[in-house]
Design a protein around this motif. Structure first.
Motif, PDB file in Angstrom:
ATOM      1  N   SER A  36       0.852  -1.174   0.000  1.00  0.00           N
ATOM      2  CA  SER A  36       0.000   0.000   0.000  1.00  0.00           C
ATOM      3  C   SER A  36       0.892   1.230   0.000  1.00  0.00           C
ATOM      4  CB  SER A  36      -0.887   0.000   1.252  1.00  0.00           C
ATOM      5  OG  SER A  36      -1.640   1.189   1.325  1.00  0.00           O
ATOM      6  N   CYS A  37       0.852   1.985  -1.093  1.00  0.00           N
ATOM      7  CA  CYS A  37       1.645   3.212  -1.128  1.00  0.00           C
ATOM      8  C   CYS A  37       1.008   4.182  -2.098  1.00  0.00           C
ATOM      9  CB  CYS A  37       3.093   2.937  -1.516  1.00  0.00           C
ATOM     10  SG  CYS A  37       3.356   2.362  -3.186  1.00  0.00           S
ATOM     11  N   GLY A  38       1.309   5.442  -1.873  1.00  0.00           N
ATOM     12  CA  GLY A  38       0.806   6.466  -2.765  1.00  0.00           C
ATOM     13  C   GLY A  38       1.337   6.257  -4.165  1.00  0.00           C
ATOM     14  N   GLN A  39       0.512   6.563  -5.147  1.00  0.00           N
ATOM     15  CA  GLN A  39       0.921   6.439  -6.545  1.00  0.00           C
ATOM     16  C   GLN A  39       0.354   7.603  -7.335  1.00  0.00           C
ATOM     17  OE1 GLN A  39       0.525   2.402  -8.180  1.00  0.00           O
ATOM     18  NE2 GLN A  39       0.073   1.801  -6.077  1.00  0.00           N
ATOM     19  N   THR A  40       0.712   8.789  -6.901  1.00  0.00           N
ATOM     20  CA  THR A  40       0.262   9.972  -7.612  1.00  0.00           C
ATOM     21  C   THR A  40       0.696   9.857  -9.068  1.00  0.00           C
ATOM     22  OG1 THR A  40       0.459  11.303  -5.616  1.00  0.00           O
ATOM     23  CG2 THR A  40       0.398  12.495  -7.701  1.00  0.00           C
ATOM     24  N   ARG A  41      -0.252  10.065  -9.965  1.00  0.00           N
ATOM     25  CA  ARG A  41       0.034   9.938 -11.402  1.00  0.00           C
ATOM     26  C   ARG A  41       1.192  10.850 -11.810  1.00  0.00           C
ATOM     27  NH1 ARG A  41      -2.629   6.146 -13.375  1.00  0.00           N
ATOM     28  NH2 ARG A  41      -4.864   5.954 -13.405  1.00  0.00           N
ATOM     29  N   TYR A  42       2.015  10.326 -12.698  1.00  0.00           N
ATOM     30  CA  TYR A  42       3.137  11.052 -13.274  1.00  0.00           C
ATOM     31  C   TYR A  42       4.138  11.515 -12.213  1.00  0.00           C
ATOM     32  CZ  TYR A  42      -0.508  11.092 -16.776  1.00  0.00           C
ATOM     33  OH  TYR A  42      -1.519  10.717 -17.619  1.00  0.00           O
ATOM     34  N   ILE A  85       8.671   3.948  -7.793  1.00  0.00           N
ATOM     35  CA  ILE A  85       9.128   3.410  -6.513  1.00  0.00           C
ATOM     36  C   ILE A  85       8.318   2.167  -6.150  1.00  0.00           C
ATOM     37  CG2 ILE A  85       9.286   3.876  -4.036  1.00  0.00           C
ATOM     38  CD1 ILE A  85       9.802   6.860  -4.869  1.00  0.00           C
ATOM     39  N   ALA A  86       6.997   2.220  -6.339  1.00  0.00           N
ATOM     40  CA  ALA A  86       6.144   1.062  -6.052  1.00  0.00           C
ATOM     41  C   ALA A  86       6.579  -0.137  -6.884  1.00  0.00           C
ATOM     42  CB  ALA A  86       4.681   1.395  -6.324  1.00  0.00           C
ATOM     43  N   GLN A  87       6.894   0.089  -8.154  1.00  0.00           N
ATOM     44  CA  GLN A  87       7.329  -1.010  -9.021  1.00  0.00           C
ATOM     45  C   GLN A  87       8.720  -1.511  -8.630  1.00  0.00           C
ATOM     46  OE1 GLN A  87       5.212  -2.627 -10.883  1.00  0.00           O
ATOM     47  NE2 GLN A  87       3.703  -1.097 -10.250  1.00  0.00           N
ATOM     48  N   ASP A  88       9.603  -0.604  -8.194  1.00  0.00           N
ATOM     49  CA  ASP A  88      10.936  -1.017  -7.711  1.00  0.00           C
ATOM     50  C   ASP A  88      10.803  -1.904  -6.474  1.00  0.00           C
ATOM     51  OD1 ASP A  88      12.141   0.450  -9.719  1.00  0.00           O
ATOM     52  OD2 ASP A  88      12.810   2.082  -8.393  1.00  0.00           O
ATOM     53  N   VAL A  89       9.928  -1.512  -5.559  1.00  0.00           N
ATOM     54  CA  VAL A  89       9.705  -2.306  -4.345  1.00  0.00           C
ATOM     55  C   VAL A  89       9.148  -3.677  -4.723  1.00  0.00           C
ATOM     56  CG1 VAL A  89       8.330  -2.476  -2.228  1.00  0.00           C
ATOM     57  CG2 VAL A  89       9.443  -0.312  -2.819  1.00  0.00           C
TER      58      VAL A  89
END
Length: 169
Positions: A4-10, A16-20
């Motif tokens: 669960s993490c923020g994913q503000t567009r652009y 970072i979410a994809q790296d994690v």
């Protein structure tokens, strides 16, 4: 593992979410990155279902809008997911960006002891290290499975008129 993490567009948050998630896959976990959902059905069928199926909950709280006192709020949606994870009694690990208001939202009630971070680019490495220090295991499933190793471990019992029954003890 539910991430669960923020994913503000652009923003760099998506990267970072994809790296994690990629780092966790390398460690043998099956991560689910909670994506933005805009419909009731999408939230229910994706977010809620994945929360129910996951063993671990990874919470990453990025800075959002700034308050007058110089602190920032975190992601409101992530805090809602965190509340559900607490309700489901999930094992959780909490990371919070430096500058996010301390004890805000549900974090003020659950004594999560957030791990503070300031370097977003290396966050996936920090998270991997903390998970390695924990007792989390990629092959762990918190469910009861009834199984027998061989046929000698049971006997059929004729009980009542319904025919044979099998009992496990």
């Amino acid at each position: 593992m539910f991430i669960s993490c923020g994913q503000t567009r652009y923003s760099e948050e998506e990267r970072i979410a994809q790296d994690v998630a990629a780092e966790l896959r390398r460690m043998g976990y099956d991560p689910y990155v909670a994506i933005e959902e805009h419909t009731f059905e999408g939230v229910k069928d994706n977010i809620f279902q994945k929360l129910k199926e996951s063993e671990y909950f990874l919470f990453i709280d990025f800075k959002r809008e700034e308050f007058k006192d110089g602190t920032h709020r975190g992601s409101l949606f992530c805090h809602q997911e965190l509340a559900l994870a607490v309700y489901l009694s999930m094992d959780l690990m909490v990371f919070q960006e430096k500058g996010v208001k301390e004890g805000d939202g549900i974090l003020g009630s659950i004594q999560a002891n957030p791990i503070l971070f300031g370097d977003r680019d290396h966050l996936h490495i920090v998270i991997a290290a903390k998970i390695n220090e924990s007792n989390w295991k990629p092959d762990w499933k918190n469910k009861l499975v009834v199984q027998r190793n061989d046929e000698s471990e049971f006997k059929d019992a004729a009980l009542g008129i319904d025919g044979p029954s099998r009992w496990y003890h």
